[in-house]
Design a protein around this motif. Structure first.
Motif, PDB file in Angstrom:
ATOM      1  N   UNK B   3      40.928  50.224  12.039  1.00 26.88           N
ATOM      2  CA  UNK B   3      41.382  49.442  10.901  1.00 26.88           C
ATOM      3  C   UNK B   3      40.314  48.443  10.478  1.00 26.88           C
ATOM      4  N   UNK B   6      37.597  50.197   8.856  1.00 28.07           N
ATOM      5  CA  UNK B   6      38.012  50.578   7.513  1.00 28.07           C
ATOM      6  C   UNK B   6      37.880  49.395   6.542  1.00 28.07           C
ATOM      7  N   UNK B 335      47.971  46.745  -4.648  1.00 26.00           N
ATOM      8  CA  UNK B 335      48.014  46.923  -3.201  1.00 26.00           C
ATOM      9  C   UNK B 335      49.305  46.371  -2.614  1.00 26.00           C
ATOM     10  N   UNK B 336      49.737  45.208  -3.130  1.00 25.91           N
ATOM     11  CA  UNK B 336      50.981  44.621  -2.628  1.00 25.91           C
ATOM     12  C   UNK B 336      52.152  45.534  -2.949  1.00 25.91           C
ATOM     13  N   UNK B 337      52.186  46.088  -4.168  1.00 23.34           N
ATOM     14  CA  UNK B 337      53.290  46.975  -4.546  1.00 23.34           C
ATOM     15  C   UNK B 337      53.317  48.212  -3.666  1.00 23.34           C
ATOM     16  N   UNK B 338      52.139  48.638  -3.216  1.00 23.87           N
ATOM     17  CA  UNK B 338      52.069  49.857  -2.413  1.00 23.87           C
ATOM     18  C   UNK B 338      52.234  49.573  -0.919  1.00 23.87           C
ATOM     19  N   UNK B 339      52.516  48.329  -0.568  1.00 25.98           N
ATOM     20  CA  UNK B 339      52.879  48.040   0.811  1.00 25.98           C
ATOM     21  C   UNK B 339      51.968  47.095   1.573  1.00 25.98           C
ATOM     22  N   UNK B 340      50.908  46.555   0.915  1.00 26.61           N
ATOM     23  CA  UNK B 340      50.021  45.630   1.630  1.00 26.61           C
ATOM     24  C   UNK B 340      50.744  44.317   1.896  1.00 26.61           C
ATOM     25  N   UNK B 341      50.630  43.843   3.144  1.00 26.35           N
ATOM     26  CA  UNK B 341      51.185  42.523   3.483  1.00 26.35           C
ATOM     27  C   UNK B 341      50.194  41.447   3.068  1.00 26.35           C
ATOM     28  N   UNK B 342      50.670  40.212   3.074  1.00 25.37           N
ATOM     29  CA  UNK B 342      49.765  39.101   2.746  1.00 25.37           C
ATOM     30  C   UNK B 342      48.560  39.088   3.684  1.00 25.37           C
ATOM     31  N   UNK B 343      48.830  39.353   4.973  1.00 25.60           N
ATOM     32  CA  UNK B 343      47.723  39.313   5.936  1.00 25.60           C
ATOM     33  C   UNK B 343      46.694  40.411   5.643  1.00 25.60           C
ATOM     34  N   UNK B 344      47.186  41.559   5.110  1.00 25.74           N
ATOM     35  CA  UNK B 344      46.247  42.636   4.768  1.00 25.74           C
ATOM     36  C   UNK B 344      45.288  42.174   3.678  1.00 25.74           C
ATOM     37  N   UNK B 348      41.301  41.570   3.933  1.00 24.14           N
ATOM     38  CA  UNK B 348      40.384  42.307   3.067  1.00 24.14           C
ATOM     39  C   UNK B 348      39.324  41.372   2.475  1.00 24.14           C
ATOM     40  N   UNK B 440      53.251  39.263  -6.344  1.00 24.20           N
ATOM     41  CA  UNK B 440      52.902  40.641  -6.706  1.00 24.20           C
ATOM     42  C   UNK B 440      53.271  41.002  -8.150  1.00 24.20           C
TER      43      UNK B 440
END
Ligand SMILES: Nc1ncnc2c1ncn2[C@@H]1O[C@H](COP(=O)(O)OP(=O)(O)O)[C@@H](O)[C@H]1O
Ligand SMILES: [Mg+2]
Lengths: 243, 447
Positions: B3, B6, B335-344, B348, B440
Motif C-alpha cells: 500500500x 502504491x 476518491x471519497x465517493x469511491x470509498x477513500x477514507x479521510x486518512x487515505x 496520499x 465530499x
C-alpha cells in the motif's frame, strides 16, 4: 420482496446561520431489490440531496436509512467510506473521471480503497479489463478521459461503478450531458445492469428517460409528491435486451 | 507495504505530471539541504584545522613570547635609540625553578639576518635554541645531527641549517663541514633539517612558521657571539632592539595541570612585565577550547541560516500543495465517493510532499558531497581577488581561509536528509489535512 433500501422519515437540514434550509422534510419510502427507479422533480426539490444520502456521502438530520436492512444513518465517516466502496456504485452527470488516469486506471480506483488494502492482483486487472469490454471500451484501455467522447467517458464511469460488485447503482442525471443517440447507449447499459439484478436509482429531468424506469418518484419541496409505476421501453432498446 | 509502495508510486506520478512545478518547488529543499551540509562541513573543517594546529603546538605546552610594545609607549629617540623589551633570562629561571608542574622548557632567541656562503646570500631566521627545540617542534634531520647539550656548554660555533637554506646556499653541494657566515661570525654546519610543512598562524598572536628557512645555533653561542642587542635595518632607518629571549615553550607534565600552570606563569610574568605589556602567553589547550566554542557558534549561526532556508523551502512546498489541493478538489471528491477514507487522502498528499522533499533532499545531499570542490573553487577565485588587495585584515582572513578544508561527515548527510523529509511531512500536514477534511459533496461539485 427483499428491500435494497428503506427511508423512514428522512430529513436533511442545511444550517446556513440565519436560515435553515430544509432540503428533505420527511421522506418515507422503500426501494425493492432489483428495481429501476427514476427520481424526478423541479430543480431544488431535493433529488440530489436524497441521492447523496442514499450513497452514504452525507448523513440525515433526522430519520433512518436502512441499507439492506442495516441502519446506516449514524455511521461515522470511515464506516460510510466502506459502504460507498463496497455497496454503492456512483454514476455522475459530469462523469467524474480522474483526468491523469487511463481508462483502466480509472476503473481500478475503487480497488485501491478495499478493506485491508489488498494489492491489486492480475485477476483484478483482468476483471477491470472485462468490465471495460462490457461497456465497449476494450480497445481504449490506455486512453485518457480527454481523449474520449462524453458517452465513452460515461461508459468508463459505469464500468467503474461495477468494479466492487455493488448492491445499488446511483446515477445523478447520467445522460444530462449527452445527445439522444448516446443517451440511448447509456440507458441500454443501465438496463443490462438492471436485468442482472442490480437496483438502479437514477435522477433525471427527462420524461422519456424517466419512463424507461419501472417506478417514478416525483419530488416537490423536499417530500415525495407523486409516484407512478410501469416501464415504457423504446423499440431500439427493447430489441437489444434479453427477454 | 504494497500500500505504501502504491501511494509512493501515485505520489511520483502526480509530481511527474507537473515536472517544472515540482522541480521549482524542490529547489528550495535542494539548496536548503546543500547549505546545511556545506555549513556543517566548513564548521567541521575549521575545527579539525584548529585541532591540527593545536596538536602541532603541543596540547600540554604553554608558549610565552616576547612582543614589541605598541608604538609610542616608549620614548625612543628616532634612529639611535635601543628598544629594550621582552622575556628575560630571569623570567625563564624564575618560572623554571618555582613552577613544579613544568617538566621541560625550551627558550629561544630568534631574529632575521642575512646568511652568506661564498657569493650566495639569503635572508634567514637565526634561531638560538637548546637541544630539545628539535623535539618540541617535531623537526627531522635530513643529514647530520641537531644542536646538542655539549655545543651549549662549549658555546660552540656550530649550526644546523634548514632544508631550503641548504638548497639555496649549497646547491648540489654537501653543506656539512662547511661554514656559513652570519654577521661577522662563521658557523660550521653539523646538520641539515628535513623539509617540514610550514605551520599556520594561530589566533593572530603566533605567526605562521616556515622552518625551512631557519638556521639553528646554540642559544649560549648566540648570547656570547652576538649578544642581546641586534641592529634592525628597516625602510632605511636603523634601530636596535635588546631582547634576551624571544620565546619560551614550557611543557607541563599532565594535561589537567595546563590551565593552572598557565595562570601561575601569567601572574609571575605580570609582576615584571605588567606596565610594558611586552610579553604574551599562548596556551594551545585554551586555543583548542576557543576553537571548539567557535565551531559551536559557527554551527549555530550558519546552521540556523541553513535551517531557515530549509523552512523557506518547506513553506514553498506547503504553498504549492495548497494550490494543488484546490486544483484537485474534484479528484478528492471522486476518491471519497469511491470509498477513500479521510486518512487515505491525508496519506496520499503527505506522501506526495514527502517524496518531493525526499528527492529534493537526495539532490541536496548530492550537491553537499561536492562541498570540498565548490569550496576549493571559491577559494581559487578568492585567492586571485585577494592578491591585488594586500590589506592586513584581508591577508589574515585569507590565511584562515586557505588552510581550511571542509569535512563532509556522514552524519551531516543523514541529518540534512532527515530534516528535509521532516520538513516535507511537517509542511505537508496542513494541506493534506485540509484536503481530507473537504466535504465530499462540495468537492464533487467543484469546477
Ligand atoms: N450544501 C448545501 N447547503 C445549503 N443548501 C443546500 C445544500 N445542498 C442543497 N441545498 C439546498 O437544498 C435544496 C435541495 O437541493 P438539491 O437536492 O440539490 O435539489 P435538486 O437536486 O432537486 O435540484 C435546494 O434548495 C438547495 O439550495
Ligand atoms: Mg441536483
Amino acid at each position: 420482496m427483499n428491500l435494497a433500501a428503506e427511508l423512514i422519515g428522512l430529513e436533511k437540514h442545511y444550517d446556513l446561520g440565519p436560515v435553515v434550509v430544509k432540503a428533505l422534510r420527511g421522506v418515507t419510502t422503500q426501494f425493492a431489490e432489483g428495481d429501476f427507479i427514476a427520481i424526478m422533480g423541479a430543480s431544488g426539490s431535493g433529488k440530489s440531496t436524497m441521492l447523496n444520502l442514499l450513497g452514504g456521502l452525507d448523513r440525515p438530520t433526522h430519520g433512518r436509512y436502512l441499507l439492506g436492512g442495516e441502519d446506516v444513518s449514524q455511521l461515522d465517516d470511515n464506516e460510510l467510506s466502506q459502504i460507498r466502496n463496497k455497496r454503492i456504485g456512483f454514476i455522475f452527470q459530469s462523469y467524474n473521471l480522474i483526468p491523469q488516469y487511463t481508462v483502466l486506471e480509472n476503473i481500478e480506483v475503487p480497488l485501491h480503497y478495499r478493506p485491508g488494502y489488498p494489492a491489486i492482483s492480475a485477476a483484478d486487472r483482468r476483471w477491470c479489463a472485462e468490465l471495460a469490454s462490457r461497456v465497449g471500451l476494450e480497445d481504449r484501455l490506455d486512453h485518457r478521459p480527454t481523449q474520449l467522447s462524453g458517452g465513452q467517458q460515461q461508459r468508463v464511469a459505469i464500468a467503474r461503478s461495477m468494479v466492487n460488485d455493488p448492491d445499488i447503482i446511483l446515477a445523478d442525471e447520467p445522460t444530462g450531458n449527452l445527445d439522444t443517440a448516446t443517451e440511448e447507449e447509456i440507458m441500454l447499459l443501465l438496463h443490462q445492469l438492471n436485468r442482472e439484478g442490480r437496483t438502479i436509482i437514477m435522477v433525471t429531468h427527462e420524461e422519456p428517460v424517466a419512463l424507461q424506469a419501472r417506478r417514478r418518484i416525483i419530488m416537490k419541496d423536499g417530500v415525495i409528491h407523486k409516484e407512478d409505476f410501469g416501464q415504457h421501453l423504446p423499440e431500439e432498446i427493447a430489441v437489444q435486451l434479453p427477454a | 507495504m504494497s500500500r505504501l509502495f502504491r501511494t509512493i508510486q501515485l505520489g511520483l506520478k502526480n509530481l511527474l505530471l507537473h515536472k517544472l512545478r515540482s522541480a521549482l518547488t524542490m529547489l528550495g529543499i535542494v539548496f536548503g539541504v546543500f547549505s546545511v551540509i556545506a555549513m556543517l562541513a566548513i564548521g567541521e573543517g575549521a575545527s579539525q584545522q584548529a585541532q591540527k594546529q593545536v596538536l602541532e603546538l603541543g596540547a600540554t605546552n604553554i608558549i610565552v613570547i616576547s612582543q614589541k610594545p605598541a608604538e609610542g609607549s616608549k620614548n625612543n629617540n628616532a634612529n639611535t635609540s635601543v628598544l629594550t623589551y621582552g622575556l628575560l633570562r630571569d623570567d625563564y629561571r624564575r618560572i623554571r625553578e618555582t613552577v613544579n608542574t613544568i617538566v621541560d622548557a625550551t627558550p629561544i632567541r630568534e631574529f632575521s639576518q642575512p646568511a652568506r656562503y661564498l657569493h650566495r646570500n639569503m635572508d634567514i631566521r637565526l634561531v638560538g635554541c637548546t637541544a630539545n627545540y628539535y623535539s618540541v617542534n617535531h623537526l627531522k634531520m635530513q643529514s647530520g645531527r641537531f644542536i646538542s647539550d655539549r655545543d651549549q656548554e662549549d658555546t660552540a660555533n656550530v649550526c644546523v641549517i634548514g632544508h631550503e637554506v641548504a638548497k639555496t646556499l649549497f646547491p648540489g653541494e654537501e653543506p656539512r663541514g662547511k661554514a656559513v657566515r652570519i654577521g661577522q661570525v662563521f658557523y660550521s654546519i653539523v646538520g641539515v633539517t628535513d623539509h617540514r610543512t610550514a605551520s599556520a598562524a594561530i589566533g593572530g598572536s603566533l605567526s605562521g612558521q616556515d622552518y625551512d628557512k631557519d638556521i639553528y645555533i646554540p642559544l649560549e653561542t648566540l648570547r656570547a657571539r652576538i649578544g642581546d642587542e641586534v641592529m634592525i635595518v628597516q625602510a632605511g632607518s636603523r634601530s636596535s632592539e635588546k631582547v634576551e629571549l624571544s620565546q619560551i615553550t614550557f611543557r607541563v607534565g599532565k594535561a589537567e595541570d595546563v590551565v593552572a600552570t598557565a595562570n601561575v606563569i601569567r601572574e609571575t610574568l605580570a609582576k615584571y612585565h605588567a606596565d610594558k605589556q611586552d610579553v604574551d602567553l599562548i596556551v594551545p589547550l585554551e586555543l583548542l577550547e576557543q576553537a571548539e566554542m567557535l565551531k559551536r557558534i559557527f554551527n549555530l549561526v550558519l546552521g540556523s541560516i541553513a535551517l531557515i532556508s530549509l523552512i523557506v523551502g518547506g513553506i514553498g512546498i506547503m504553498n504549492i500543495m495548497l494550490a494543488t489541493v484546490t486544483e484537485r478538489t474534484r479528484e478528492i471528491g471522486i476518491r471519497r465517493a469511491l470509498g477513500a477514507k479521510q486518512t487515505d487522502i491525508t496519506q496520499q498528499f503527505l506522501t506526495e510532499t514527502s517524496v518531493l522533499a525526499g528527492i529534493g533532499g537526495l539532490l541536496g545531499v548530492g550537491l553537499g558531497l561536492s562541498t570540498p570542490y565548490a569550496f576549493a573553487m571559491i577559494r581559487w577565485i578568492a585567492e586571485r581577488a585577494f592578491l591585488n588587495q594586500s590589506s592586513k585584515s584581508g591577508s589574515r582572513m585569507f590565511e584562515m581561509f586557505s588552510g581550511l578544508e571542509p569535512v563532509v561527515s556522514v552524519w551531516s548527510l543523514a541529518l540534512a536528509f532527515g530534516i528535509s523529509v521532516a520538513i516535507g511531512i511537517v509542511f505537508g500536514i496542513y494541506p493534506a489535512r485540509s484536503a481530507a477534511r473537504l466535504d465530499p459533496i462540495e468537492a464533487l461539485r467543484h469546477e
